[in-house]
Each structure stands twice: as C-alpha cells, then as structure tokens.
Design a protein around this motif. Structure first.
Motif, PDB file in Angstrom:
ATOM      1  N   ARG A 111      35.482  56.842  42.830  1.00 59.32           N
ATOM      2  CA  ARG A 111      35.329  55.749  41.648  1.00 59.32           C
ATOM      3  C   ARG A 111      35.295  54.634  41.031  1.00 59.32           C
ATOM      4  O   ARG A 111      34.600  54.134  39.761  1.00 59.32           O
ATOM      5  CB  ARG A 111      36.470  56.887  40.832  1.00 59.32           C
ATOM      6  N   PRO A 112      35.768  53.868  41.573  1.00 59.93           N
ATOM      7  CA  PRO A 112      35.765  52.066  41.120  1.00 59.93           C
ATOM      8  C   PRO A 112      33.525  51.838  41.798  1.00 59.93           C
ATOM      9  O   PRO A 112      33.289  51.078  41.354  1.00 59.93           O
ATOM     10  CB  PRO A 112      36.304  51.622  42.244  1.00 59.93           C
ATOM     11  N   VAL A 113      32.811  52.647  42.437  1.00 58.93           N
ATOM     12  CA  VAL A 113      31.907  51.984  42.705  1.00 58.93           C
ATOM     13  C   VAL A 113      30.842  52.890  42.123  1.00 58.93           C
ATOM     14  O   VAL A 113      29.827  52.087  41.186  1.00 58.93           O
ATOM     15  CB  VAL A 113      31.333  52.402  44.336  1.00 58.93           C
ATOM     16  N   LEU A 114      31.057  54.143  41.281  1.00 60.22           N
ATOM     17  CA  LEU A 114      30.401  54.765  40.305  1.00 60.22           C
ATOM     18  C   LEU A 114      31.064  53.765  39.216  1.00 60.22           C
ATOM     19  O   LEU A 114      29.854  53.792  38.238  1.00 60.22           O
ATOM     20  CB  LEU A 114      31.250  56.195  39.831  1.00 60.22           C
ATOM     21  N   ALA A 115      32.351  53.797  38.879  1.00 54.40           N
ATOM     22  CA  ALA A 115      32.227  52.313  37.242  1.00 54.40           C
ATOM     23  C   ALA A 115      31.438  51.496  37.389  1.00 54.40           C
ATOM     24  O   ALA A 115      31.170  51.319  36.352  1.00 54.40           O
ATOM     25  CB  ALA A 115      33.796  52.180  37.879  1.00 54.40           C
ATOM     26  N   ALA A 116      31.267  50.601  38.094  1.00 56.94           N
ATOM     27  CA  ALA A 116      31.246  49.203  38.644  1.00 56.94           C
ATOM     28  C   ALA A 116      28.904  49.874  38.155  1.00 56.94           C
ATOM     29  O   ALA A 116      28.393  48.485  37.703  1.00 56.94           O
ATOM     30  CB  ALA A 116      30.893  48.688  40.855  1.00 56.94           C
ATOM     31  N   PHE A 117      28.023  51.013  38.660  1.00 58.91           N
ATOM     32  CA  PHE A 117      27.512  51.156  38.416  1.00 58.91           C
ATOM     33  C   PHE A 117      27.563  51.510  37.032  1.00 58.91           C
ATOM     34  O   PHE A 117      26.537  51.331  36.442  1.00 58.91           O
ATOM     35  CB  PHE A 117      27.052  52.248  39.473  1.00 58.91           C
ATOM     36  N   VAL A 118      28.155  52.718  36.564  1.00 62.12           N
ATOM     37  CA  VAL A 118      27.975  52.780  35.001  1.00 62.12           C
ATOM     38  C   VAL A 118      28.865  52.088  33.803  1.00 62.12           C
ATOM     39  O   VAL A 118      27.536  51.847  32.543  1.00 62.12           O
ATOM     40  CB  VAL A 118      28.494  54.379  34.899  1.00 62.12           C
TER      41      VAL A 118
ATOM     42  N   GLY B   6      29.133  42.032  40.122  1.00 63.08           N
ATOM     43  CA  GLY B   6      30.271  41.529  40.820  1.00 63.08           C
ATOM     44  C   GLY B   6      31.746  42.293  40.702  1.00 63.08           C
ATOM     45  O   GLY B   6      32.808  42.453  41.105  1.00 63.08           O
ATOM     46  N   GLN B   7      30.972  43.802  39.537  1.00 62.10           N
ATOM     47  CA  GLN B   7      32.543  44.932  39.645  1.00 62.10           C
ATOM     48  C   GLN B   7      32.765  45.351  40.922  1.00 62.10           C
ATOM     49  O   GLN B   7      33.212  46.173  42.495  1.00 62.10           O
ATOM     50  CB  GLN B   7      31.973  45.944  38.140  1.00 62.10           C
ATOM     51  N   LEU B   8      31.036  45.767  41.641  1.00 65.50           N
ATOM     52  CA  LEU B   8      31.166  45.740  42.873  1.00 65.50           C
ATOM     53  C   LEU B   8      32.217  45.976  44.400  1.00 65.50           C
ATOM     54  O   LEU B   8      33.001  46.440  45.234  1.00 65.50           O
ATOM     55  CB  LEU B   8      29.525  46.513  43.309  1.00 65.50           C
ATOM     56  N   GLU B   9      31.675  44.184  43.484  1.00 61.64           N
ATOM     57  CA  GLU B   9      31.925  43.277  45.191  1.00 61.64           C
ATOM     58  C   GLU B   9      34.048  43.724  44.783  1.00 61.64           C
ATOM     59  O   GLU B   9      34.842  43.484  45.649  1.00 61.64           O
ATOM     60  CB  GLU B   9      31.559  41.823  45.170  1.00 61.64           C
ATOM     61  N   LYS B  10      34.290  43.683  43.291  1.00 62.31           N
ATOM     62  CA  LYS B  10      35.973  44.080  43.455  1.00 62.31           C
ATOM     63  C   LYS B  10      35.989  45.881  44.144  1.00 62.31           C
ATOM     64  O   LYS B  10      37.225  45.453  44.750  1.00 62.31           O
ATOM     65  CB  LYS B  10      36.064  43.741  42.264  1.00 62.31           C
ATOM     66  N   ALA B  11      35.722  45.937  43.684  1.00 59.93           N
ATOM     67  CA  ALA B  11      35.701  47.806  44.091  1.00 59.93           C
ATOM     68  C   ALA B  11      35.187  47.929  45.488  1.00 59.93           C
ATOM     69  O   ALA B  11      36.579  48.311  46.137  1.00 59.93           O
ATOM     70  CB  ALA B  11      34.714  48.999  43.340  1.00 59.93           C
ATOM     71  N   LEU B  12      34.776  47.053  45.708  1.00 55.18           N
ATOM     72  CA  LEU B  12      35.118  46.876  47.419  1.00 55.18           C
ATOM     73  C   LEU B  12      35.972  46.937  48.242  1.00 55.18           C
ATOM     74  O   LEU B  12      37.150  47.254  49.128  1.00 55.18           O
ATOM     75  CB  LEU B  12      33.707  46.317  47.764  1.00 55.18           C
ATOM     76  N   GLY B  13      36.087  45.352  47.553  1.00 54.97           N
ATOM     77  CA  GLY B  13      37.526  44.761  48.050  1.00 54.97           C
ATOM     78  C   GLY B  13      39.170  45.258  47.498  1.00 54.97           C
ATOM     79  O   GLY B  13      40.097  45.459  48.340  1.00 54.97           O
TER      80      GLY B  13
ATOM     81  N   HIS C  11      39.022  48.589  46.290  1.00 47.94           N
ATOM     82  CA  HIS C  11      40.142  49.773  46.674  1.00 47.94           C
ATOM     83  C   HIS C  11      38.597  50.772  47.731  1.00 47.94           C
ATOM     84  O   HIS C  11      37.707  51.247  47.189  1.00 47.94           O
ATOM     85  CB  HIS C  11      38.879  50.381  45.037  1.00 47.94           C
ATOM     86  N   PRO C  12      38.672  50.156  48.833  1.00 41.61           N
ATOM     87  CA  PRO C  12      37.730  50.347  49.910  1.00 41.61           C
ATOM     88  C   PRO C  12      37.727  51.774  49.958  1.00 41.61           C
ATOM     89  O   PRO C  12      38.961  52.568  50.093  1.00 41.61           O
ATOM     90  CB  PRO C  12      38.827  49.323  51.021  1.00 41.61           C
TER      91      PRO C  12
END
Length: 226
Positions: free
Chosen positions: A87-94, A73-80, A82-83
């Motif tokens: 950092r937002p992608v890594l935050a979604a993982f961590v 869910g956080q990854l989907e928001k990051a890609l949408g 903050h393309p």
C-alpha cells in the motif's frame, strides 16, 4: 527579489502553450497562437526552446519533474519505513499525481494535455518521456515486485499499465462519482486516492494467471506519462 525578466517570459510561453495544447492538441496549435497568447514574439520562443517540438517537451518537463520528485521521495520513504508493504508503494505512485491534478491553477490544464498525449500519436514526445521518465515505472515495478513476488514480469507490467490508466482517468475526474455538496475538493481527491490504492492493491494481489493460460512473450513496459 523579483525574478529576471527572461524567467517570466519563459513561464508565460510555457503556460500559454500548455493551455493551447490542452484545447487544440499539439498538431492543432501553432507557434503564432502561442506567441499571441503569451504576448511575446517568435524570437522569444526560438531563444528559450528552439522549436515547437522542444516546447512540447518542456511543457511536460516542468510538470513531470515536480511529480517525479514527489513520487520518488515518497517511494524512498515507503521502502525505508514499510519494507515489503504494498500500500505505501502504491500510495507513492498515486497520491502525488492526484495532488497535482487537484491544483487547478497549475495542474488542471496539464491533465488535459496528458489526455492529448494519449490521443495523439507523437513519436518524438513518447521518446522524450521514455528517455526521461521511463525509470519511474521501472522503479515502481521493482518495488511492487518485491511485495508480490508471485507475479511474472509480464503480469506485473500489465497490472502496472492498468493502474497508470486508472490513475489518468481519476486525475481527469471523469468518473461516475462526483464530489458531493459540502465536501471539499481536497477531501474528494483524498478519498479517490484511497479508493484507487485499495482497488490497485487487490489487483496486484490477485492470483497469478493459471499455468494453462496462454503466456505471450513479455513486452517492454509501455510508456505512460503516469
């Protein structure tokens, strides 16, 4: 409304198994120990899980499903939202993983179970995790690749593997930096997340290996519960 009794029985079995696996490992824990701790009979374990192997898998499933849903869910928001931003992608993982580890009631024992999974060779568990959660690393790999296109697939997965290992270490709170007096655990974990994200971003953005360096064939992404 109270939950049906069979749900509470299943939860008791899973909770007891998780605690015992954390203390004694998978091979070192018997079903008799689980039934004694959960205060149920062996028929209840057989009814809900069928075998010890399935019980081990379900201990992972109940935690991994929750963490995976939060991550995706956080990854989907990051890609949408903050393309192209790493950092937002890594935050979604961590962040979802550290949030789970912070919850001592539901996550503390599972962190130790993860450590057992690394330490013990359990091919059935590795197969289960690969089949059900391997897509998480692949999805994050693709998302990170879109942010750092200069990396080869092999370099990308080496660095993702190192991130997963560092995250497991941070979840276990084995580090040199301990929570200072007066700082809440939530604040300490939040800082740990930001430090790890900053560190990982630098690692993924580091220059690709020079052309003169040996380049072995790209392995399949190694399985990590993280």
């Amino acid at each position: 409304m109270a939950k049906p009794a069979h749900f509470s029985t299943k939860d008791r079995i899973l909770g007891a198994a998780e605690e015992l696996f954390a203390l004694h490992g998978f091979a070192g824990t018997s079903l008799r120990q689980v039934t004694t701790q959960a205060d149920v009979n062996i028929a209840a374990v057989n009814y809900h899980f069928g075998s010890k192997e399935n019980l081990v898998n379900e201990v992972f499933r109940r935690r991994m499903d929750e963490m995976t849903a939060a991550r995706m869910g956080q990854l989907e928001k990051a890609l949408g939202n903050h393309p192209g931003e790493l950092r937002p992608v890594l935050a979604a993982f961590v962040e979802p993983a550290l949030a789970m580890a912070q919850d001592r009631q539901s996550g503390g024992a599972f962190v130790r179970v993860i450590a057992r999974a690394y330490a013990e060779k359990n091919d059935n568990l590795r197969r289960f995790l690969s089949d059900h959660y391997g897509h998480v690393l692949r999805d994050f790999g693709r998302a990170i690749a879109g942010c750092v296109p200069g990396l080869s697939k092999e370099e990308l997965y080496w660095r993702l593997d190192f991130l997963a290992g560092s995250l497991t270490y941070a979840m276990a709170d084995f580090g040199l930096i301990k929570r200072p007096a007066g700082v809440t655990e939530e604040a300490h974990r939040a800082q740990a997340a930001q430090e790890l994200i900053h560190f990982a971003e630098a690692g993924f953005r580091a220059a690709a290996r020079s052309e003169g360096s040996p380049t072995p064939s790209t392995p399949a992404p190694s399985l990590s519960t993280q």
